[in-house]
Design a protein around this motif. Structure first.
Motif, PDB file in Angstrom:
ATOM      1  N   ASN A 136       1.012  -0.457  -0.340  1.00  0.00           N
ATOM      2  CA  ASN A 136       0.097  -0.042  -0.668  1.00  0.00           C
ATOM      3  C   ASN A 136       0.960   1.518  -0.132  1.00  0.00           C
ATOM      4  OD1 ASN A 136      -2.313   1.578   0.400  1.00  0.00           O
ATOM      5  ND2 ASN A 136      -2.876   0.844   2.036  1.00  0.00           N
ATOM      6  N   GLY A 137       0.746   1.726  -1.293  1.00  0.00           N
ATOM      7  CA  GLY A 137       2.348   2.769  -1.472  1.00  0.00           C
ATOM      8  C   GLY A 137       3.355   2.351  -1.088  1.00  0.00           C
ATOM      9  N   PRO A 138       4.802   2.806  -2.354  1.00  0.00           N
ATOM     10  CA  PRO A 138       5.589   1.974  -2.487  1.00  0.00           C
ATOM     11  C   PRO A 138       6.252   1.789  -1.435  1.00  0.00           C
ATOM     12  CG  PRO A 138       5.635   4.566  -3.616  1.00  0.00           C
ATOM     13  CD  PRO A 138       4.415   4.119  -2.721  1.00  0.00           C
ATOM     14  N   ILE A 140       8.640   1.208   1.273  1.00  0.00           N
ATOM     15  CA  ILE A 140       9.539   2.070   2.584  1.00  0.00           C
ATOM     16  C   ILE A 140      11.342   0.995   3.208  1.00  0.00           C
ATOM     17  CG2 ILE A 140      10.317   3.601   4.833  1.00  0.00           C
ATOM     18  CD1 ILE A 140       7.299   4.213   3.896  1.00  0.00           C
ATOM     19  N   ASP A 149       5.269  -1.097  13.387  1.00  0.00           N
ATOM     20  CA  ASP A 149       4.621  -1.651  13.640  1.00  0.00           C
ATOM     21  C   ASP A 149       3.605  -2.741  13.753  1.00  0.00           C
ATOM     22  OD1 ASP A 149       1.540  -1.465  14.801  1.00  0.00           O
ATOM     23  OD2 ASP A 149       1.253   0.215  12.954  1.00  0.00           O
ATOM     24  N   ALA A 152       1.937  -2.251   9.803  1.00  0.00           N
ATOM     25  CA  ALA A 152       2.873  -1.321   9.206  1.00  0.00           C
ATOM     26  C   ALA A 152       3.806  -2.444   8.246  1.00  0.00           C
ATOM     27  CB  ALA A 152       2.913  -0.207   9.410  1.00  0.00           C
ATOM     28  N   GLN A 204       5.132  -0.185   4.757  1.00  0.00           N
ATOM     29  CA  GLN A 204       4.100  -0.215   4.421  1.00  0.00           C
ATOM     30  C   GLN A 204       2.585   0.887   4.740  1.00  0.00           C
ATOM     31  OE1 GLN A 204       1.365  -2.568   2.619  1.00  0.00           O
ATOM     32  NE2 GLN A 204       0.607  -3.879   3.793  1.00  0.00           N
ATOM     33  N   SER A 205       2.410   1.368   4.450  1.00  0.00           N
ATOM     34  CA  SER A 205       1.890   2.956   5.213  1.00  0.00           C
ATOM     35  C   SER A 205       0.446   1.283   5.837  1.00  0.00           C
ATOM     36  CB  SER A 205       0.878   3.104   4.100  1.00  0.00           C
ATOM     37  OG  SER A 205      -0.403   4.231   5.223  1.00  0.00           O
ATOM     38  N   SER A 206      -0.113   1.706   7.176  1.00  0.00           N
ATOM     39  CA  SER A 206      -0.637   0.534   7.717  1.00  0.00           C
ATOM     40  C   SER A 206      -1.581   0.745   7.572  1.00  0.00           C
ATOM     41  CB  SER A 206      -0.840   1.231   9.538  1.00  0.00           C
ATOM     42  OG  SER A 206      -1.235   1.974   9.025  1.00  0.00           O
ATOM     43  N   GLU A 207      -2.529  -0.267   7.169  1.00  0.00           N
ATOM     44  CA  GLU A 207      -3.782  -0.671   6.376  1.00  0.00           C
ATOM     45  C   GLU A 207      -4.950  -1.359   7.335  1.00  0.00           C
ATOM     46  OE1 GLU A 207      -3.698  -3.279   3.457  1.00  0.00           O
ATOM     47  OE2 GLU A 207      -2.146  -3.841   3.764  1.00  0.00           O
ATOM     48  N   VAL A 208      -6.151  -1.996   6.985  1.00  0.00           N
ATOM     49  CA  VAL A 208      -6.981  -2.668   7.326  1.00  0.00           C
ATOM     50  C   VAL A 208      -6.329  -3.940   7.027  1.00  0.00           C
ATOM     51  CG1 VAL A 208      -9.338  -2.959   7.651  1.00  0.00           C
ATOM     52  CG2 VAL A 208      -8.534  -0.971   6.452  1.00  0.00           C
TER      53      VAL A 208
END
Lengths: 247, 217, 205
Positions: A136-138, A140, A149, A152, A204-208
């Motif tokens: 979710n997003g490039p 990192i 986290d 993430a 990555q950006s945290s997500e559900v």
């Protein structure tokens, strides 16, 4: 808008950041649902069915937990893979290993071997070859020492598996603030995966998180180790939770 | 640069002893260095002397990051926009869109509209209130939006209309009016879906997202 | 003449005293004097159109944006693309249609894919004439060519639109999704034969 054809699509490369093209001349492991289109003569078989004909597949895919969620694509053609419009990245391993969140792994070459990670929800790829993972997003990339986290965390390479770290100050502040009640719905900051040693951590950006069907199978399998009495306690707890959620 | 966008969805923030930050709880993705986190709750309490900085909004629990290191923030794949506030004009933003901001910035609750209009704004148009937070002072702030926020300049003599659900934030000498055109067609569900509009006039910038989706917990 | 310009996840509509039809509720902002009003459903009004819509499970609700100024349209932060039509016809998965320029004709497609359900249904709306069509997708669109002897097979959940002389058929037995009785419905995919272009999104609905 560029129009692609069977001949102009890349052999093994991104079509755009969110879609990947694999030219098949043989077989590839593909997560169910990751395929959006294909050209040519391509067959898709359940890994289990395929392995009954070709024994090597069972050795490459050594995770009974995840086998139901995967197919083998075989034949000659071009296959396009994508996942929810997420970024799709390819990783080339050379006698290496990389652990990745199972729901984000989209496909891998049969020269690689897949194993379940000791961390639930993650799988490890070993050997030499290409695999595809969505984020979710490039992605990192960070280096240990780093605390991530769990939601993430996309994966890690070369460094040891993480330990779980609990933030002491957070716990104290929560107690002082009489937040014990709210503590049940953990926000995540009080608990992190602690990475040390040399290697790379992928975020990555945290997500559900997408529902991981294998997680249920994993927990069910582990519950078999409980004593009958423990099973009863767990059963009662789950029943109570189910009732609560119905309200 | 204390706030660095690593990509469109993740911001890295340098936390120092002089520059603690407040962030949405649950949105810290990872950190390196000696950074400590503590929940902040209610107005006027807070941790580490950041009295008054915490948001009053009970719907958005916040936390404080102190110490020395680098922390990454992001939330559910939403896009992140970083704004620099120079103190010349306050920023109006919905509380749940605040991802992380300097603890030195002051936040206060602000309601749009009055009386019946306010009730309508809160109840009907947005579900949980519009621009409930005013951010004052000098510092940086990172906002969340679904798909990214694009700025529209507002000049005197010109009106910019914004869908309340797509509104992200605004800054400047602006006046925001909620226009409600409820006709019979709306009532029977055959309307254009644009019965509620925020009309922005004055001088400044309004940020809009390409979606009518709110930030979810 | 109104112009449609795609800008990432937003469609900019320049209006010069004329009107554009767009999906209801898609306005996120506007400048100038722009009005929005209900404009019926895609496929026109009247009994026949209503019946066709019901059969095809179609429900695109449209609004008319008129006046002078710029309207910014977007839905769920989906990627926007504009396709120019030069007297030909574009078949669009109905929930992927964002806006059409004046003068284009909308109709509900009966044959082919409509009626067969992929869970949500794969009803298509056809847009024909001369003008611009704005499409929405989860991630940027990918255009794939179909040529004689070069058929293309597509996951129905990734299908957005197609144009050209194409015939469609269903390929079953492709075990992408449901292998051991998981999920609902028989797994199938759409095969395109002929000469034309198919637009797919890098996501499954």
């Amino acid at each position: 808008m560029k129009t692609w054809s069977a001949s102009s699509l890349p052999d093994v490369d991104n079509v755009n950041p969110y879609c990947y093209s694999v030219r098949l001349a043989g077989s590839w492991f593909v997560q169910k649902g990751a395929m959006i289109a294909y050209y040519g003569d391509v067959r898709f078989d359940a890994v289990t069915a395929f392995a009954s004909r070709q024994a090597w597949a069972a050795a490459s895919f050594s995770s009974p937990l995840y086998v139901q969620d995967w197919v083998v694509a075989e034949g000659n053609g071009v296959v396009l893979l994508a996942d929810r419009g997420f970024d799709v990245n390819s990783f080339d391993l050379a006698e290496g290993n990389l652990t990745v969140r199972a729901t984000n792994l989209l496909g891998f070459a049969p020269t690689l071997e897949l194993k379940q990670s000791i961390v639930p929800g993650f799988v490890t790829l070993l050997g030499t070859g290409t695999f595809l993972a969505s984020s979710n997003g490039p992605v990192i990339f960070v280096e240990p020492p780093f605390r991530a986290d769990p939601e993430a965390l996309l994966g890690w390479a070369d460094c040891p598996s993480p330990a779980v770290h609990h933030d002491a100050q957070w716990m104290m502040a929560s107690l002082r603030g009489a937040l014990q009640g709210a503590f049940g719905r953990a926000s995540g900051e009080e608990r992190q995966y602690d990475f040390t040693g040399a290697g790379t951590v992928l975020l990555q950006s945290s997500e559900v998180q997408r529902e991981d069907p294998a997680l249920l199978r994993l927990v069910t399998e582990q519950a078999l180790q409980l004593t009958p009495q423990q099973s009863g306690v767990l059963g009662a707890e789950l029943a109570a939770r189910a009732r609560q959620q119905q309200v | 640069m204390a706030y660095e966008l690593l990509n469109s969805k993740v911001v890295a923030v340098d936390v120092t002893g002089q520059r603690p930050v407040l962030s949405r709880r649950g949105a810290m993705l990872g950190y390196s260095g000696r950074v400590a986190f503590a929940p902040v709750h209610g107005q006027g309490t807070g941790v580490g002397g950041m009295v008054g900085a915490a948001l009053a909004s009970e719907s958005v629990p916040m936390m404080a990051s102190t110490g020395d290191g680098k922390a990454l923030f992001g939330h559910r794949g939403l896009h992140v926009t970083v704004l620099d506030l120079d103190g010349s004009a306050p920023l109006l933003v919905e509380a749940d869109r605040l991802l992380v901001h300097d603890a030195a910035l002051q936040t206060s609750v602000q309601f749009l509209g009055q009386g019946g209009l306010k009730a309508m704004v809160r109840g009907m148009a947005t579900g949980q209130g519009l621009f409930t937070t005013q951010v004052n002072g000098v510092g940086q702030v990172a906002l969340l939006s679904h798909g990214g926020a694009f700025p529209l300049q507002v000049q005197p003599g010109e009106t910019v209309g914004v869908d309340p659900q797509a509104y992200v934030a605004s800054k400047g000498q602006l006046s925001l009016d909620l226009s409600a055109k409820v006709g019979w067609r709306e009532a029977v569900g055959r309307g254009s879906g644009e019965a509620f509009q925020i009309h922005v006039t004055g001088t400044g910038t309004v940020w809009v997202q390409a979606s009518e989706q709110k930030v979810k917990a | 003449m109104a112009t449609l310009t795609a800008d990432g996840r937003v469609l900019q509509v320049q209006l010069h005293g004329d009107a554009v039809r767009a999906v209801t509720g898609s306005m996120v902002a506007f400048t100038g004097a722009v009005q929005f009003k209900h404009a019926g459903a895609g496929g026109g009004d009247g009994m026949r159109a209503a019946l066709k819509r019901r059969v095809a499970g179609e429900s695109v609700s449209l609004m008319e944006c008129s006046g002078s100024g710029t309207a910014y349209l977007a839905v769920e932060a989906r990627q926007v693309a504009v396709v120019d039509l030069v007297g030909d016809t574009l078949s669009v998965e109905s929930e992927s249609l964002l806006a059409v320029s004046p003068g284009l004709t909308l109709d509900v497609k009966f044959a082919g894919m409509s009626g067969i359900s992929s869970g949500q249904g794969l009803a298509t709306t056809t847009v024909s004439g001369q003008g611009q069509v704005a499409l929405m997708s989860e991630g940027p669109l990918i255009a794939l060519e179909v040529a004689p002897g070069q058929p293309l097979v597509v996951d129905p959940d990734a299908f957005i639109a197609s144009r050209g002389q194409l015939s469609t058929s269903f390929v079953s037995g492709v075990s992408w999704k449901s292998l051991v009785g998981e999920g609902s419905g028989e797994p199938f995919s759409i095969r395109f034969d002929g000469a034309g272009t198919v637009l797919v999104q890098p996501a499954e609905r």
